[in-house]
Scaffold this motif. Structure first.
Motif, PDB file in Angstrom:
ATOM      1  N   ALA A 297       0.823  -1.206   0.000  1.00 37.28           N
ATOM      2  CA  ALA A 297       0.000   0.000   0.000  1.00 37.28           C
ATOM      3  C   ALA A 297       0.859   1.258   0.000  1.00 37.28           C
TER       4      ALA A 297
ATOM      5  N   GLU B 131      -5.419   6.007  -1.887  1.00 39.87           N
ATOM      6  CA  GLU B 131      -4.867   4.814  -2.519  1.00 39.87           C
ATOM      7  C   GLU B 131      -4.236   3.894  -1.477  1.00 39.87           C
TER       8      GLU B 131
ATOM      9  N   ALA C 246      -7.120   2.178   0.279  1.00 38.61           N
ATOM     10  CA  ALA C 246      -7.859   1.265  -0.602  1.00 38.61           C
ATOM     11  C   ALA C 246      -7.067   0.012  -0.926  1.00 38.61           C
ATOM     12  N   ALA C 247      -5.728   0.080  -0.841  1.00 34.33           N
ATOM     13  CA  ALA C 247      -4.909  -1.092  -1.164  1.00 34.33           C
ATOM     14  C   ALA C 247      -5.119  -2.243  -0.192  1.00 34.33           C
TER      15      ALA C 247
ATOM     16  N   ILE D 255      -7.879  -3.534   0.417  1.00 33.88           N
ATOM     17  CA  ILE D 255      -8.901  -4.400  -0.189  1.00 33.88           C
ATOM     18  C   ILE D 255      -8.311  -4.944  -1.482  1.00 33.88           C
TER      19      ILE D 255
ATOM     20  N   GLY E 224      -9.657  -2.546  -4.512  1.00 35.32           N
ATOM     21  CA  GLY E 224      -9.450  -1.293  -3.786  1.00 35.32           C
ATOM     22  C   GLY E 224      -8.712  -0.250  -4.600  1.00 35.32           C
ATOM     23  N   SER E 225      -7.567  -0.628  -5.142  1.00 29.26           N
ATOM     24  CA  SER E 225      -6.756   0.323  -5.902  1.00 29.26           C
ATOM     25  C   SER E 225      -7.471   0.865  -7.140  1.00 29.26           C
TER      26      SER E 225
ATOM     27  N   ALA F 155      -9.935   3.591  -5.996  1.00 31.10           N
ATOM     28  CA  ALA F 155      -9.267   4.824  -5.586  1.00 31.10           C
ATOM     29  C   ALA F 155      -8.732   5.592  -6.794  1.00 31.10           C
TER      30      ALA F 155
ATOM     31  N   VAL G 237     -12.860 -11.887  -1.162  1.00 32.01           N
ATOM     32  CA  VAL G 237     -13.233 -10.474  -1.038  1.00 32.01           C
ATOM     33  C   VAL G 237     -14.733 -10.291  -1.253  1.00 32.01           C
TER      34      VAL G 237
ATOM     35  N   SER H  76     -17.380  -9.134   1.588  1.00 37.21           N
ATOM     36  CA  SER H  76     -18.181  -7.917   1.438  1.00 37.21           C
ATOM     37  C   SER H  76     -19.675  -8.215   1.554  1.00 37.21           C
TER      38      SER H  76
ATOM     39  N   MET I  80     -17.794  -3.522   3.997  1.00 41.92           N
ATOM     40  CA  MET I  80     -16.413  -3.111   3.781  1.00 41.92           C
ATOM     41  C   MET I  80     -15.461  -3.806   4.740  1.00 41.92           C
TER      42      MET I  80
ATOM     43  N   VAL J 282     -12.113  -6.316   3.847  1.00 37.97           N
ATOM     44  CA  VAL J 282     -10.749  -6.120   4.342  1.00 37.97           C
ATOM     45  C   VAL J 282     -10.259  -7.353   5.093  1.00 37.97           C
TER      46      VAL J 282
END
Length: 357
Positions: free
Chosen positions: A221, A247, A250-251, A253, A257-258, A261, A316, A320, A325, A329
């Motif tokens: 991240a 960013e 979000a990394a 996830i 995630g990335s 972001a 993931v 979720s 969220m 994670v």
């Protein structure tokens, strides 16, 4: 078949039935576990965050404790970390406040450029349609003012819950960092003697995997955030530092995630710098995704359990669905820990059988 004897059952059906009732029991237990965690999810999240803080700061506290008493070393480590986080947040707030006037002007001009761009080929949107959208948004905000206000108040209540969870996580991490090994030894001694050795093997494998994953995902991240922040700064996109921090967050996830972001960064670039810079940022999404997936994760995460991308994606999505969220994670490290414990126990049982033979 003799009269009165039970009907013969094919071996395949007998095996399938044996596995079926075991799967039903396991599924019931998993459902009950998630139901309990859902009921007390704040406590679960706080303990998870406490373990994350412990995995990050325990090595630092151990290093400081070489020259200072351990309670003082733990205190200095936590206070220094809190000061570092607050300093970063203050830096972000100062950057946003300093660019506020410029941002308002750039976004106003950017919205005008986007409207003009949408009116040109190939979109050829009717200018009146854009005006109608703005009017409808204004009417919606005016007619739903009370609803929005109540949602804001409920959001304030959620903020209190978040702060309470963070306080409990910090409180837990103090004891985990200071004497986590003694707590684990006490827990192990409460178990029957026949399972203590396997519990020790599984627990050490779980902590090794969890710390490895935590260190690895933080490093990934941080590298992503530096790359994104540097690229946005070179492109002249406003809010480069806040977007880089987005960013970074979000990394945690994996897989999704990335891109989310960086999509937000692309919208900011479109509104402030136009379609060309936004297209470059979109290309940046692809490049950083390739770097993260094919270089950073294989290299940095080598000390943790490496899962197949399909397993990561399913974990993931399932996380979720189960817990929002937070579940997204927690899902990947949870699956990594479970698989690591299973592998370690399987190897231990194989070694025991080899010794007996």
């Amino acid at each position: 078949m003799q009269p009165g004897s039970p009907p013969a059952v094919a071996p395949f059906l007998r095996t399938a039935a044996a596995y079926a009732w075991r799967l039903l029991v396991v599924g019931t237990l998993v459902y009950g576990l998630f139901a309990v965690l859902g009921r007390f999810h704040e406590i679960g999240v706080a303990v998870f965050l406490g373990l994350v803080i412990t995995a990050l700061l325990r090595p630092v506290a151990d290093l400081v404790a070489r020259g200072l008493p351990r309670p003082l070393a733990v205190t200095l480590t936590l206070l220094g970390s809190i000061a570092l986080v607050l300093g970063i947040l203050a830096l972000v707030g100062e950057a946003v406040a300093g660019e506020r006037t410029t941002l308002v002007r750039e976004f106003r001009d950017g919205v005008g450029r986007i409207e003009h761009w949408l009116e040109q080929p190939p979109f050829r949107l009717n200018p009146q349609a854009l005006t109608d959208v703005q009017e409808r948004v204004g009417q919606y905000l005016s007619s739903h003012r009370s609803t929005l206000l109540s949602q804001a108040l409920s959001g304030a209540g959620r903020l209190v819950e978040v702060l309470t969870t963070l306080a409990l996580a910090l409180f837990s991490s103090v004891f985990f960092i200071h004497s986590g090994d003694r707590q684990w030894s006490w827990f192990r001694e409460q178990l029957p003697a026949s399972v203590r050795s396997h519990t020790e093997i599984g627990g050490r494998a779980a902590w090794r995997t969890f710390t490895g994953y935590t260190h690895g995902i933080v490093l990934v991240a941080a590298i992503n955030a530096v790359l994104v922040g540097l690229a946005l700064w070179l492109l002249g996109v406003p809010l480069a530092v806040p977007l880089a921090l987005l960013e970074f967050a979000a990394a945690f996830i994996p897989l999704i995630g990335s891109p989310i972001a960086l999509a937000i960064a692309a919208v900011v670039a479109l509104a402030s710098k136009g379609p060309l810079v936004a297209a470059i940022v979109i290309a940046l999404i692809v490049v950083i995704g390739q770097i993260e997936g094919h270089l950073l994760h294989p290299l940095v995460m080598s000390w943790a359990v490496r899962l197949h991308p399909l397993v990561v994606a399913i974990s993931v999505i399932a996380g979720s669905i189960a817990a929002g969220m937070v579940g997204a994670v927690v899902a990947v490290p949870l699956v990594s820990v479970v698989w690591s414990v299973h592998t370690s126990l399987r190897e231990a049982r194989a070694a025991e059988r080899a010794l007996r033979e």
